[in-house]
Design a protein around this motif. Structure first.
Motif, PDB file in Angstrom:
ATOM      1  N   GLY A 262       4.957   5.622 -15.334  1.00 30.71           N
ATOM      2  CA  GLY A 262       4.558   4.646 -14.328  1.00 30.71           C
ATOM      3  C   GLY A 262       3.115   4.886 -13.952  1.00 30.71           C
ATOM      4  O   GLY A 262       2.574   5.979 -14.201  1.00 30.71           O
ATOM      5  N   VAL A 263       2.463   3.844 -13.420  1.00 24.79           N
ATOM      6  CA  VAL A 263       1.127   4.037 -12.847  1.00 24.79           C
ATOM      7  C   VAL A 263       1.133   3.513 -11.420  1.00 24.79           C
ATOM      8  O   VAL A 263       1.853   2.558 -11.106  1.00 24.79           O
ATOM      9  N   ILE A 264       0.356   4.150 -10.585  1.00 24.62           N
ATOM     10  CA  ILE A 264       0.225   3.697  -9.192  1.00 24.62           C
ATOM     11  C   ILE A 264      -1.217   3.246  -8.992  1.00 24.62           C
ATOM     12  O   ILE A 264      -2.160   4.054  -9.080  1.00 24.62           O
ATOM     13  N   VAL A 265      -1.383   1.948  -8.786  1.00 25.89           N
ATOM     14  CA  VAL A 265      -2.698   1.364  -8.511  1.00 25.89           C
ATOM     15  C   VAL A 265      -3.052   1.746  -7.074  1.00 25.89           C
ATOM     16  O   VAL A 265      -2.336   1.382  -6.132  1.00 25.89           O
ATOM     17  N   SER A 266      -4.139   2.486  -6.926  1.00 23.05           N
ATOM     18  CA  SER A 266      -4.438   3.040  -5.604  1.00 23.05           C
ATOM     19  C   SER A 266      -5.887   3.490  -5.556  1.00 23.05           C
ATOM     20  O   SER A 266      -6.399   4.030  -6.542  1.00 23.05           O
ATOM     21  N   ASN A 267      -6.533   3.270  -4.417  1.00 30.32           N
ATOM     22  CA  ASN A 267      -7.839   3.907  -4.201  1.00 30.32           C
ATOM     23  C   ASN A 267      -7.717   5.037  -3.170  1.00 30.32           C
ATOM     24  O   ASN A 267      -8.670   5.359  -2.486  1.00 30.32           O
ATOM     25  N   HIS A 268      -6.484   5.587  -3.079  1.00 29.77           N
ATOM     26  CA  HIS A 268      -6.244   6.743  -2.210  1.00 29.77           C
ATOM     27  C   HIS A 268      -6.429   6.369  -0.730  1.00 29.77           C
ATOM     28  O   HIS A 268      -6.940   7.159   0.068  1.00 29.77           O
ATOM     29  N   GLY A 269      -6.047   5.135  -0.401  1.00 32.55           N
ATOM     30  CA  GLY A 269      -6.223   4.703   0.987  1.00 32.55           C
ATOM     31  C   GLY A 269      -7.682   4.670   1.392  1.00 32.55           C
ATOM     32  O   GLY A 269      -8.014   4.815   2.573  1.00 32.55           O
ATOM     33  N   GLY A 270      -8.584   4.464   0.401  1.00 37.48           N
ATOM     34  CA  GLY A 270     -10.017   4.408   0.707  1.00 37.48           C
ATOM     35  C   GLY A 270     -10.605   5.767   1.059  1.00 37.48           C
ATOM     36  O   GLY A 270     -11.646   5.854   1.721  1.00 37.48           O
ATOM     37  N   ARG A 271      -9.975   6.828   0.607  1.00 37.06           N
ATOM     38  CA  ARG A 271     -10.422   8.170   0.999  1.00 37.06           C
ATOM     39  C   ARG A 271     -11.180   8.889  -0.103  1.00 37.06           C
ATOM     40  O   ARG A 271     -11.566  10.047   0.051  1.00 37.06           O
ATOM     41  N   GLN A 272     -11.373   8.234  -1.243  1.00 40.48           N
ATOM     42  CA  GLN A 272     -12.103   8.883  -2.336  1.00 40.48           C
ATOM     43  C   GLN A 272     -13.379   8.079  -2.645  1.00 40.48           C
ATOM     44  O   GLN A 272     -14.391   8.300  -2.037  1.00 40.48           O
ATOM     45  N   LEU A 273     -13.327   7.134  -3.597  1.00 41.64           N
ATOM     46  CA  LEU A 273     -14.515   6.332  -3.939  1.00 41.64           C
ATOM     47  C   LEU A 273     -14.592   5.131  -2.996  1.00 41.64           C
ATOM     48  O   LEU A 273     -13.782   4.205  -3.094  1.00 41.64           O
ATOM     49  N   ASP A 274     -15.580   5.154  -2.097  1.00 45.33           N
ATOM     50  CA  ASP A 274     -15.631   4.075  -1.100  1.00 45.33           C
ATOM     51  C   ASP A 274     -15.980   2.728  -1.737  1.00 45.33           C
ATOM     52  O   ASP A 274     -15.668   1.680  -1.184  1.00 45.33           O
ATOM     53  N   ALA A 275     -16.637   2.757  -2.890  1.00 40.06           N
ATOM     54  CA  ALA A 275     -17.003   1.511  -3.567  1.00 40.06           C
ATOM     55  C   ALA A 275     -15.851   0.932  -4.390  1.00 40.06           C
ATOM     56  O   ALA A 275     -16.009  -0.116  -5.019  1.00 40.06           O
ATOM     57  N   ALA A 276     -14.717   1.600  -4.378  1.00 35.82           N
ATOM     58  CA  ALA A 276     -13.567   1.102  -5.157  1.00 35.82           C
ATOM     59  C   ALA A 276     -13.105  -0.240  -4.586  1.00 35.82           C
ATOM     60  O   ALA A 276     -13.246  -0.502  -3.389  1.00 35.82           O
ATOM     61  N   PRO A 277     -12.538  -1.098  -5.445  1.00 34.41           N
ATOM     62  CA  PRO A 277     -11.996  -2.360  -4.928  1.00 34.41           C
ATOM     63  C   PRO A 277     -10.728  -2.101  -4.118  1.00 34.41           C
ATOM     64  O   PRO A 277     -10.122  -1.033  -4.233  1.00 34.41           O
TER      65      PRO A 277
END
Ligand code: FNR
Length: 365
Positions: free
Chosen positions: A252-267
């Protein structure tokens, strides 16, 4: 939470307010904050508000069923508890309370390697409520493969049914609130219990959780080949990484930007979801987390190709506000609201909503 005016009163808004009043402000900032300008954290929520659902009518679908099949779990709700660190800061019962509430709700719990409770105690708490409660163990690959192996073995021995490897953290995110507050260590009386007694740890003590930008697919393969548990990758945003995850036997994959806690420029997570779902093309489950606050958000993600969604901060609000009962209220509210929205959209179950039912809202007047 509405992305426009003040939050509309409801269960989550009420628990959030109560949590903010109860928590040490430094811990509140740790839970609530994001990296950099906190753009990604905010956008996770706002992006859902820019999407609308087109209901289908007269389908005779009846009351919608919210159950879903996931690796090692048949869940009663498509809302999974996302892994979050340090529940002991929110409530004295910490992860034990979260585990009991998730088990009672029939929700999959992804327990963090950075928990303040040892994974065996987390699974025991879940199983004290339901024998078949599903607990997955989240870990960051450690630079020392022996440490990663020891963690995976502990999770398997504790009865976890899957590993969730978080891959969006080659380094720790830069969180300004924590820097300003000087919050970089647990207060006395709390420890990252899963790191106790691992290879390289001082006798009776814990090892620091390490991030390493040198880790690669080779390290993931080593983990995959050395253990039996299915692995899901968390923090996938690029469709090519999703394709690689399938090719490498991920379950499985989890689409996530870590709740905005890692790369701030992530979508926003929901903006990245359709391309990842297309790349995976139904071969393995795709999950999403980030900004899910309502049943409409859940159904939007399902329509865009998710099998299930995770919630991070809302669970912490519930835990800090009312302990086990608060987590139970969060999960019940999201499940009930999801059932309601599915039914309004003419869907029979979580696989019912389709991508054509999601449309962009026009610009605000
Ligand atoms: C997290 N998240 C996280 N992820 C992970 O893989 N391991 C972890 O230990 C943590 N710890 C953590 C702590 C706190 C306080 C937060 C808020 C988040 C990320 C988490 O799993 C998830 O991706 C986000 O929380 C989802 O976004 P929402 O639901 O908080 O908007």
């Amino acid at each position: 939470m509405t992305g426009g005016g003040p939050p509309v009163p409801g269960v989550l808004a009420e628990l959030r307010e109560k949590a903010a009043a109860r928590l040490d402000p430094v811990h509140w900032d740790f839970y609530e904050g994001g990296a950099g300008e906190e753009t990604a954290a905010a956008e996770n929520v706002l992006a859902f508000r820019r999407l609308a659902l087109l209901p289908r009518v007269l389908r005779g679908a009846g009351q919608a069923d919210t159950s879903v099949d996931l690796p090692g779990a048949r869940a009663r709700t498509p809302v999974v508890v996302a892994p979050t660190a340090f529940h002991g800061l929110a409530h004295p019962d910490g992860e034990r309370a979260t585990a009991r509430a998730a088990a009672a709700a029939g929700a999959v719990l992804i327990t963090s390697m950075a928990s303040t409770t040892a994974v065996a105690d987390v699974t025991a708490s879940a199983r004290s409520v339901r024998e078949d409660a599903a607990v997955w163990f989240q870990l960051y690959l450690q630079p020392e493969s022996g440490v990663t192996d020891a963690l995976a073995r502990r999770a398997a021995q504790a009865g976890c049914t899957a590993l969730v490897v978080t891959v969006d953290s080659p380094v720790f995110g830069r969180r300004r609130r924590d820097d300003r507050n000087g919050f970089h260590d647990l207060p006395p009386g709390h420890a990252t219990e899963n790191m106790r007694g691992l290879p390289g740890a001082p006798p009776g003590g814990t090892l620091d959780i390490a991030m390493s930008p040198a880790l690669s697919w080779d390290d993931l393969r080593r983990l995959r080949d050395g253990h039996d548990l299915p692995i899901l990758l968390k923090g996938v945003l690029h469709p090519d990484d999703a394709r690689l995850a399938v090719a490498e036997g991920m379950r499985g994959v989890i689409v996530s930007n870590h709740g905005g806690r890692q790369l701030d420029a992530a979508p926003a997570a929901v903006e990245a979801l359709p391309r990842v779902a297309d790349a995976v093309a139904g071969r393995i489950p795709v999950l999403l987390d980030g900004g899910v606050r309502t049943g409409s958000d859940v159904v939007t993600a399902l329509a865009l190709g998710a099998t299930a969604v995770g919630v991070g901060r809302p669970v912490l609000w519930g835990l800090a506000a009312e302990g086990e009962d608060g987590v139970a209220r969060v999960l019940a509210e999201l499940r009930d609201d999801t059932a309601h929205v599915l039914t309004l959209c003419g869907a029979r179950d979580c696989s019912g909503p389709t991508r054509d039912q999601v449309v962009a809202r026009g610009p605000r007047a």
